[in-house]
Scaffold this active site. Sequence first.
Site, short mmCIF file in Angstrom:
data_model
loop_
_atom_site.label_atom_id
_atom_site.label_comp_id
_atom_site.label_asym_id
_atom_site.label_seq_id
_atom_site.Cartn_x
_atom_site.Cartn_y
_atom_site.Cartn_z
N HIS A 174 90.71 -15.31 32.77
CA HIS A 174 89.73 -14.33 33.27
C HIS A 174 88.68 -14.11 32.17
O HIS A 174 88.74 -14.76 31.11
CB HIS A 174 90.44 -13.03 33.67
N HIS A 213 89.79 -13.88 28.44
CA HIS A 213 90.01 -15.17 27.78
C HIS A 213 88.67 -15.85 27.49
O HIS A 213 88.48 -16.44 26.43
CB HIS A 213 90.83 -16.10 28.66
P1 AMP Z 1 97.39 -14.02 27.58
O1 AMP Z 1 96.99 -15.23 28.37
O2 AMP Z 1 97.51 -12.78 28.38
O3 AMP Z 1 98.56 -14.29 26.68
O4 AMP Z 1 96.18 -13.73 26.61
C1 AMP Z 1 95.66 -14.74 25.76
C2 AMP Z 1 94.69 -14.09 24.78
O5 AMP Z 1 93.65 -13.45 25.51
C3 AMP Z 1 95.36 -13.00 23.94
O6 AMP Z 1 94.89 -13.09 22.61
C4 AMP Z 1 94.91 -11.73 24.60
O7 AMP Z 1 94.83 -10.61 23.73
C5 AMP Z 1 93.51 -12.12 25.07
N1 AMP Z 1 93.09 -11.24 26.17
C6 AMP Z 1 93.75 -11.02 27.34
N2 AMP Z 1 93.10 -10.10 28.09
C7 AMP Z 1 92.02 -9.72 27.37
C8 AMP Z 1 90.95 -8.80 27.58
N3 AMP Z 1 90.87 -8.06 28.70
N4 AMP Z 1 90.00 -8.68 26.63
C9 AMP Z 1 90.07 -9.42 25.49
N5 AMP Z 1 91.04 -10.30 25.22
C10 AMP Z 1 92.00 -10.46 26.14
#
Ligand code: AMP
Length: 282
Positions: free
Chosen positions: A34, A37
Amino acid sequence: MKILKTVSEVKEQVKLWRGEGLTIGLVPTMGWLHEGHLSLIKNARENNGRVVVSDFVNPLQFGPNEDFDNYPRDLDRDAGLCEKAGVDVIFAPSVEEMYPEGFCSYVDMNGLTGGLCGKSRPIHFRGVQTVVNKLFNIVTPDNAYFGEKDAQQLAVIKRMVLDLNMNVKIKGCPIIREEDGLAKSSRNSYLTPEERSLAPIINKAMTRGKEMIQGGERSSEKVIAAISEIILSVGITKIDYVSIVDSLSLEPVDTIERDILCACAVYMGNFARLIDNFSLEI
Ligand code: AMP
């Protein structure tokens, strides 16, 4: 853009890039991408010769009763978004590729992981640290990008890199939100329309807490009570935690007199556990 599924293919690619003197930025993700990312990817794209996005739902960071099986997955969709964002390689390994038979080495930490999300997810950060270590060893990035949305994770990774003298710079990126303030998350897809309509209250409550502190309130207890009350007022019944901690040690603070992280986790419906946070310099 290439989609690579094996460790050896990625290592081979990295060797070629290094031969050309290119720098490498890594964005570790669990996919179902999203705008949160994509903001990390944009940052990586602007500051590195080549960008690798890992797309891997890491079983090691899920507890036995958590949502590993239900976590949304769609590599084709993610690949379309990555291609548009200028990613060079998606690393999308299978579980067997990352954890072949006989795998038994882990990276763990004694501090930082006991409170906040670590309390209800006791094996989570060990899983995160282990997979991130593996990714760093495979990709050897110059820079790695993590979201401030997962504030405890960011603190843990920064500490691990410092403690273990790892040659990578960790870049924290701001939280990206929906228009109504809800932090973007792959797990928002679990929400029913009714739950989705209630979810922005989390950020509203956190914003109220922030305003209280900025207005001079120094009692963590009062701020936490106010945030919890606002969240519960809409009929949400299960808060995992609302905590105010020292931004470096992640130890709870009673009186807010130095830089803090205020973080919360809230359960909604069957699967969704939503997190949010803000940091304040005092
Ligand atoms: P995930 O796929 O949820 O493990 O997230 C992968 C990376 O994207 C991690 O470093 C999260 O902190 C970052 N991330 C996820 N959602 C957000 C968001 N809304 N804003 C900024 N970074 C995000």
